[in-house]
Design a protein around this motif. Structure first.
Motif, PDB file in Angstrom:
ATOM      1  N   GLY A 130      24.146 -32.684   9.052  1.00 52.49           N
ATOM      2  CA  GLY A 130      25.180 -32.030   9.854  1.00 52.49           C
ATOM      3  C   GLY A 130      26.299 -32.972  10.259  1.00 52.49           C
ATOM      4  N   GLY A 131      25.972 -34.246  10.465  1.00 54.13           N
ATOM      5  CA  GLY A 131      26.996 -35.231  10.789  1.00 54.13           C
ATOM      6  C   GLY A 131      26.934 -35.739  12.216  1.00 54.13           C
ATOM      7  N   PHE A 132      27.964 -36.509  12.590  1.00 50.98           N
ATOM      8  CA  PHE A 132      28.083 -37.096  13.933  1.00 50.98           C
ATOM      9  C   PHE A 132      26.919 -38.024  14.264  1.00 50.98           C
ATOM     10  N   GLY A 133      26.316 -38.602  13.241  1.00 52.21           N
ATOM     11  CA  GLY A 133      25.148 -39.452  13.450  1.00 52.21           C
ATOM     12  C   GLY A 133      24.136 -39.167  12.357  1.00 52.21           C
ATOM     13  N   GLY A 134      22.918 -39.637  12.557  1.00 49.33           N
ATOM     14  CA  GLY A 134      21.918 -39.468  11.505  1.00 49.33           C
ATOM     15  C   GLY A 134      22.087 -40.538  10.439  1.00 49.33           C
ATOM     16  N   CYS A 135      21.726 -40.201   9.216  1.00 47.85           N
ATOM     17  CA  CYS A 135      21.591 -41.213   8.162  1.00 47.85           C
ATOM     18  C   CYS A 135      22.639 -41.115   7.066  1.00 47.85           C
ATOM     19  N   THR A 136      22.780 -42.240   6.350  1.00 49.06           N
ATOM     20  CA  THR A 136      23.391 -42.170   5.020  1.00 49.06           C
ATOM     21  C   THR A 136      22.256 -42.100   4.010  1.00 49.06           C
ATOM     22  N   ILE A 137      22.543 -41.460   2.873  1.00 52.06           N
ATOM     23  CA  ILE A 137      21.584 -41.418   1.766  1.00 52.06           C
ATOM     24  C   ILE A 137      22.160 -42.276   0.648  1.00 52.06           C
ATOM     25  N   ASN A 138      21.329 -43.154   0.118  1.00 54.40           N
ATOM     26  CA  ASN A 138      21.752 -44.106  -0.907  1.00 54.40           C
ATOM     27  C   ASN A 138      20.770 -44.065  -2.068  1.00 54.40           C
ATOM     28  N   ILE A 139      21.284 -44.104  -3.283  1.00 53.81           N
ATOM     29  CA  ILE A 139      20.393 -44.233  -4.448  1.00 53.81           C
ATOM     30  C   ILE A 139      20.475 -45.688  -4.893  1.00 53.81           C
ATOM     31  N   VAL A 140      19.324 -46.358  -4.812  1.00 54.99           N
ATOM     32  CA  VAL A 140      19.301 -47.820  -4.977  1.00 54.99           C
ATOM     33  C   VAL A 140      18.245 -48.201  -6.014  1.00 54.99           C
ATOM     34  N   LEU A 147      19.817 -16.846  -3.506  1.00 56.12           N
ATOM     35  CA  LEU A 147      18.551 -17.567  -3.313  1.00 56.12           C
ATOM     36  C   LEU A 147      17.797 -17.786  -4.624  1.00 56.12           C
ATOM     37  N   GLU A 148      18.513 -17.675  -5.726  1.00 55.23           N
ATOM     38  CA  GLU A 148      17.933 -18.108  -7.003  1.00 55.23           C
ATOM     39  C   GLU A 148      18.009 -19.629  -7.017  1.00 55.23           C
ATOM     40  N   TYR A 149      17.057 -20.239  -7.700  1.00 51.53           N
ATOM     41  CA  TYR A 149      17.076 -21.699  -7.742  1.00 51.53           C
ATOM     42  C   TYR A 149      16.551 -22.186  -9.079  1.00 51.53           C
ATOM     43  N   GLU A 150      16.975 -23.383  -9.425  1.00 55.49           N
ATOM     44  CA  GLU A 150      16.405 -24.009 -10.622  1.00 55.49           C
ATOM     45  C   GLU A 150      16.090 -25.463 -10.305  1.00 55.49           C
ATOM     46  N   TYR A 151      15.064 -25.956 -10.960  1.00 60.90           N
ATOM     47  CA  TYR A 151      14.682 -27.361 -10.797  1.00 60.90           C
ATOM     48  C   TYR A 151      15.519 -28.214 -11.744  1.00 60.90           C
ATOM     49  N   ILE A 152      16.154 -29.220 -11.186  1.00 60.26           N
ATOM     50  CA  ILE A 152      16.979 -30.153 -11.973  1.00 60.26           C
ATOM     51  C   ILE A 152      16.239 -31.490 -11.995  1.00 60.26           C
ATOM     52  N   PRO A 153      16.052 -32.072 -13.184  1.00 60.63           N
ATOM     53  CA  PRO A 153      15.293 -33.331 -13.214  1.00 60.63           C
ATOM     54  C   PRO A 153      15.972 -34.431 -12.400  1.00 60.63           C
ATOM     55  N   PHE A 154      15.174 -35.091 -11.580  1.00 60.04           N
ATOM     56  CA  PHE A 154      15.653 -36.290 -10.894  1.00 60.04           C
ATOM     57  C   PHE A 154      14.547 -37.310 -11.099  1.00 60.04           C
ATOM     58  N   ASP A 155      14.489 -37.802 -12.324  1.00 62.58           N
ATOM     59  CA  ASP A 155      13.361 -38.643 -12.715  1.00 62.58           C
ATOM     60  C   ASP A 155      13.879 -40.044 -13.014  1.00 62.58           C
ATOM     61  N   PHE A 156      14.066 -40.799 -11.950  1.00 61.57           N
ATOM     62  CA  PHE A 156      14.567 -42.162 -12.087  1.00 61.57           C
ATOM     63  C   PHE A 156      13.553 -43.095 -11.435  1.00 61.57           C
ATOM     64  N   PRO A 157      12.443 -43.381 -12.150  1.00 59.81           N
ATOM     65  CA  PRO A 157      11.362 -44.165 -11.535  1.00 59.81           C
ATOM     66  C   PRO A 157      11.781 -45.574 -11.139  1.00 59.81           C
ATOM     67  N   ASP A 158      12.909 -46.044 -11.677  1.00 59.39           N
ATOM     68  CA  ASP A 158      13.372 -47.394 -11.316  1.00 59.39           C
ATOM     69  C   ASP A 158      14.337 -47.369 -10.130  1.00 59.39           C
ATOM     70  N   HIS A 159      14.479 -46.196  -9.478  1.00 61.79           N
ATOM     71  CA  HIS A 159      15.345 -46.075  -8.300  1.00 61.79           C
ATOM     72  C   HIS A 159      14.592 -45.460  -7.126  1.00 61.79           C
ATOM     73  N   ASN A 160      15.013 -45.816  -5.934  1.00 55.22           N
ATOM     74  CA  ASN A 160      14.522 -45.162  -4.713  1.00 55.22           C
ATOM     75  C   ASN A 160      15.671 -44.446  -4.025  1.00 55.22           C
ATOM     76  N   ILE A 161      15.306 -43.462  -3.219  1.00 51.83           N
ATOM     77  CA  ILE A 161      16.281 -42.864  -2.308  1.00 51.83           C
ATOM     78  C   ILE A 161      16.085 -43.569  -0.974  1.00 51.83           C
ATOM     79  N   VAL A 162      17.133 -44.207  -0.497  1.00 51.32           N
ATOM     80  CA  VAL A 162      17.033 -45.021   0.711  1.00 51.32           C
ATOM     81  C   VAL A 162      17.953 -44.443   1.787  1.00 51.32           C
ATOM     82  N   LEU A 163      17.355 -44.118   2.934  1.00 54.25           N
ATOM     83  CA  LEU A 163      18.149 -43.607   4.048  1.00 54.25           C
ATOM     84  C   LEU A 163      18.371 -44.731   5.046  1.00 54.25           C
ATOM     85  N   VAL A 164      19.589 -44.826   5.549  1.00 52.11           N
ATOM     86  CA  VAL A 164      19.909 -45.821   6.569  1.00 52.11           C
ATOM     87  C   VAL A 164      20.364 -45.062   7.808  1.00 52.11           C
TER      88      VAL A 164
END
Length: 380
Positions: A332-342, A187-204
């Motif tokens: 989990g699968g069997f439905g739900g969304c895809t995640i896309n970086i657009v 349960l250790e964690y680190e923050y990884i930069p995800f700083d892409f202001p010209d992209h959105n995370i789009v769920l379908v």
């Protein structure tokens, strides 16, 4: 939404509430790895569950669920699971008291814009917001990680889903412009930069309800444990698939059933993809990260068998649309969304094309959610 909630609370209960917002989450890579003690890479998103709360000088919790226009009340003592959404609140209340903390009655309104059933973990956002609110109001002194465990235990004991810790963790620990590499063992964690202001995370949304996910999830868990039990005979130090390399797995392929081998192969290779993906993000390389996402989808679909025709279509179709860095099924699968970086300027075109082609084939228009990475739970 917070101002609307304040007004609503004032009208309903005639007092000022504390308002907590806890976000839903996306997981960029590292799927079905949490219960194998691997790594996950979630981020909190700008869709949230809101809990408005105030003390009511009784020993009863009164809840109004704005989305469902439903009310529910329960006493603080003798809490038992029931059928329905209120289990999330019942469970959190029970487990807080089970840790020796004293609660008093509260009035509550819950609302939110985390889409239910889209794989953004609306349930974890709800338990996080509700637990956070009780923690604040009664000065219980729980850490964010404590609250994540209480949410997870609620899922296990009151809802019957043996989930890992990722969803609750992400909702409570999110940080804008960053995803979190969480080690599900320590349960250790680190923050990884995800700083892409010209992209959105789009769920379908595949528009397929993942009703199978709960039962099949437990089956996948058992299959992974079966693989570990066989490998452990040769390597006593192996406690989970986290400790297994592809090389070791290959050496003992003949001892595993083809289905168990495939399940284990997926989990072990996903661990390696996640590490490569994090390195890519550290360098700001979305191209390599996107390739890792695409490979994850193939693994989830073929080796782990938790995809469906609709999800496979969405992930494959996204690969032919300009401006998409990567696409995969999420959750989990069997439905739900895809995640896309657009790319931001491509989002509209992406949405039109994916909805149009999906509708042609499946005769339904998929919902599209455009999100970005945000902070975790907080008072508003």
């Amino acid at each position: 939404m917070a101002d609307q909630l304040r007004r609503q609370f004032q009208e309903k209960y005639n007092k000022h509430p504390l308002i907590i917002a806890a976000p839903g989450r996306v997981n960029l890579i590292g799927e079905h790895t949490d219960y194998n003690e691997g790594f996950v890479l979630p981020g909190a998103v700008d869709k949230k569950m809101y809990v408005a709360m105030a003390e009511n000088n009784s020993d009863t919790v009164n809840v109004y669920a704005s989305q469902f226009n439903e009310t529910y009340s329960f006493p603080l003592q003798g809490i038992q699971p029931v059928d329905g959404w209120m289990n999330y609140l019942l469970g959190v209340t029970f487990h807080i008291q089970d840790r020796g903390k004293t609660l008093r009655g509260v009035d509550v309104i819950i609302d939110g814009d985390v889409p239910v059933g889209a794989g953004m973990s609306s349930s974890a956002a709800l338990t996080s917001a509700y637990g956070f609110a009780l923690n604040e109001i009664f000065g219980l002194g729980f850490s964010r990680m404590d609250l994540a465990f209480i949410g997870q235990k609620t899922e296990h004991t009151f809802v019957g889903v043996m989930c890992g810790i990722m969803d609750q963790f992400a909702s409570l620990h999110g940080k804008k412009g960053h995803v979190m590499k969480l080690d599900c063992r320590s349960l250790e964690y680190e923050y990884i930069p995800f700083d892409f202001p010209d992209h959105n995370i789009v769920l379908v949304n595949s528009m397929v309800s993942h009703s199978l996910a709960g039962s099949e999830y437990n089956v996948r868990r058992q299959q992974c444990e079966e693989g570990v039990a066989i490998l452990k005979k040769h390597y006593p130090g192996i406690n989970s698939l986290r400790d297994v390399s592809l090389e070791v797995l290959g050496l003992h392929q003949h001892e595993l059933s083809p289905i168990v081998y495939d399940r284990c192969w997926y989990v072990v290779s996903e661990k390696e993809r996640l590490m490569k993906g994090c390195e890519a993000l550290q360098k700001g390389d979305l191209t390599v990260f996107g390739q890792m996402m695409n490979a994850t989808h193939q693994g989830l679909s073929k080796q782990y068998s938790v995809s469906c025709t609709e999800l496979d279509f969405l992930a494959e179709r996204a690969g032919f649309i300009e401006g998409v860095a990567g696409s995969r099924m999420m959750g989990g699968g069997f439905g739900g969304c895809t995640i896309n970086i657009v790319r931001k300027e491509a989002v509209e075109n992406f949405t039109n094309k994916i909805q149009q082609s999906f509708n042609q084939l499946f005769k339904v228009v998929p919902h599209v959610y455009v999100t970005q990475i945000e902070d975790g739970a907080k008072a508003i």
